[in-house]
Write a protein that holds these residues in place. Structure first.
Motif, short mmCIF file in Angstrom:
data_model
loop_
_atom_site.label_atom_id
_atom_site.label_comp_id
_atom_site.label_asym_id
_atom_site.label_seq_id
_atom_site.Cartn_x
_atom_site.Cartn_y
_atom_site.Cartn_z
N TRP A 121 14.75 75.42 23.93
CA TRP A 121 14.60 74.26 24.06
C TRP A 121 13.24 73.73 22.89
O TRP A 121 13.20 72.81 22.25
N LYS A 122 12.08 74.70 23.19
CA LYS A 122 10.84 74.45 22.09
C LYS A 122 11.40 74.65 20.63
O LYS A 122 10.85 73.91 19.77
N TRP A 157 20.78 69.24 23.31
CA TRP A 157 20.14 69.58 24.87
C TRP A 157 21.24 69.15 25.80
O TRP A 157 21.78 69.83 26.68
N LEU A 197 7.44 66.32 27.27
CA LEU A 197 8.96 66.62 27.16
C LEU A 197 8.89 68.43 27.01
O LEU A 197 9.86 69.00 27.68
N VAL A 198 8.21 68.66 26.10
CA VAL A 198 8.10 70.16 25.81
C VAL A 198 7.59 70.97 27.00
O VAL A 198 8.08 72.18 27.40
N PRO A 234 15.98 62.75 15.95
CA PRO A 234 15.97 63.16 17.43
C PRO A 234 17.16 62.90 18.09
O PRO A 234 17.22 63.66 19.07
N TRP A 249 13.22 71.32 19.82
CA TRP A 249 12.46 70.29 19.82
C TRP A 249 11.62 70.30 18.19
O TRP A 249 11.27 69.26 17.65
N LYS A 250 11.48 71.53 17.60
CA LYS A 250 10.38 71.69 16.48
C LYS A 250 11.33 71.67 15.50
O LYS A 250 11.09 71.56 14.21
N LYS A 254 18.78 66.36 18.48
CA LYS A 254 18.14 67.24 19.27
C LYS A 254 18.43 66.88 20.68
O LYS A 254 18.80 67.89 21.50
N ALA A 302 6.03 63.46 23.82
CA ALA A 302 6.62 64.70 23.34
C ALA A 302 6.01 65.99 23.80
O ALA A 302 6.78 66.68 24.42
#
Length: 204
Positions: free
Chosen positions: A89-90, A106, A67-68, A99, A93-94, A102, A64
């Motif tokens: 994207w951050k 993307w 990825l960030v 998942p 992701w949060k 998310k 993870a």
């Protein structure tokens, strides 16, 4: 879908047309480079970031973080909106969503969803009009925010988005504007975006 559904059991080769309908060209290329075991063992879940295929919280955390921080998941540094997309994207992701949602968001922002227009570009013969409204060509933007069905969903949803100002924007630009302006609850937005896509899939 299971891996065995992507393999022709007679020729022991990947079903190319099925792969093209589900994945981007880059993903198809990666999948086709994988050798197929002639025994065709049963599918099983594995965590390929561990040498024994087992998921560990520590390895999940490390993946993870990568990825960030990975530049491949943000816009190119040569793009003027690089910082905005990294922030987007951050934020995604949060978000407190599954998942798979998310990853879907993307993919939508990267314009790699298997819409009818994208599939037609890859040689799949099909009618490209939107499955929901049957009026406009089904690009990633049309099906998620521009057809009459999508308009109704967004306007009647709890966040009551009005789309007039973003009709000409890409999904990525739309997402960036929402994150920058803190207009909506991102969790609800992502789930609604996913729901619109799932409804389209069910219709198709």
């Amino acid at each position: 879908m299971k891996v065995k559904e992507l393999i022709d059991p007679v020729t022991l080769s990947w079903r190319f047309n099925v792969l093209l309908a589900l994945y981007s060209e880059e993903e198809v290329s990666m999948i086709r480079s994988m050798p197929i075991c002639f025994r065709l063992p049963a599918d099983r879940l594995i965590w390929h970031f561990h040498n024994r295929g087992l998921y560990m919280v520590k390895s999940g955390y490390n993946v993870a973080r990568k990825l960030v921080q990975s530049p491949s998941l943000s816009a190119s540094t040569s793009n003027s909106d690089g910082n905005s997309y990294t922030k987007l994207w951050k934020s995604v992701w949060k978000a407190k969503v599954p998942p798979k949602v998310k990853v879907f968001v993307w993919k939508a922002s990267q314009s790699i969803l298997p819409t009818k227009v994208n599939l037609a570009k890859k040689g799949v013969s099909l009618e490209v009009r939107c499955a929901m409204c049957n009026e406009v060509p089904e690009t990633k933007g049309d099906v998620l925010k521009e057809c009459s069905f999508a308009w109704d969903v967004w306007f009647t949803s709890p966040i009551r988005l009005r789309l007039v100002s973003v009709r000409d924007n890409s999904i990525k630009e739309w997402l960036i504007s929402l994150v920058d302006q803190h207009e909506v609850d991102l969790d609800i937005f992502c789930m609604l975006l996913w729901a619109v896509w799932q409804e389209r899939n069910a219709k198709v």
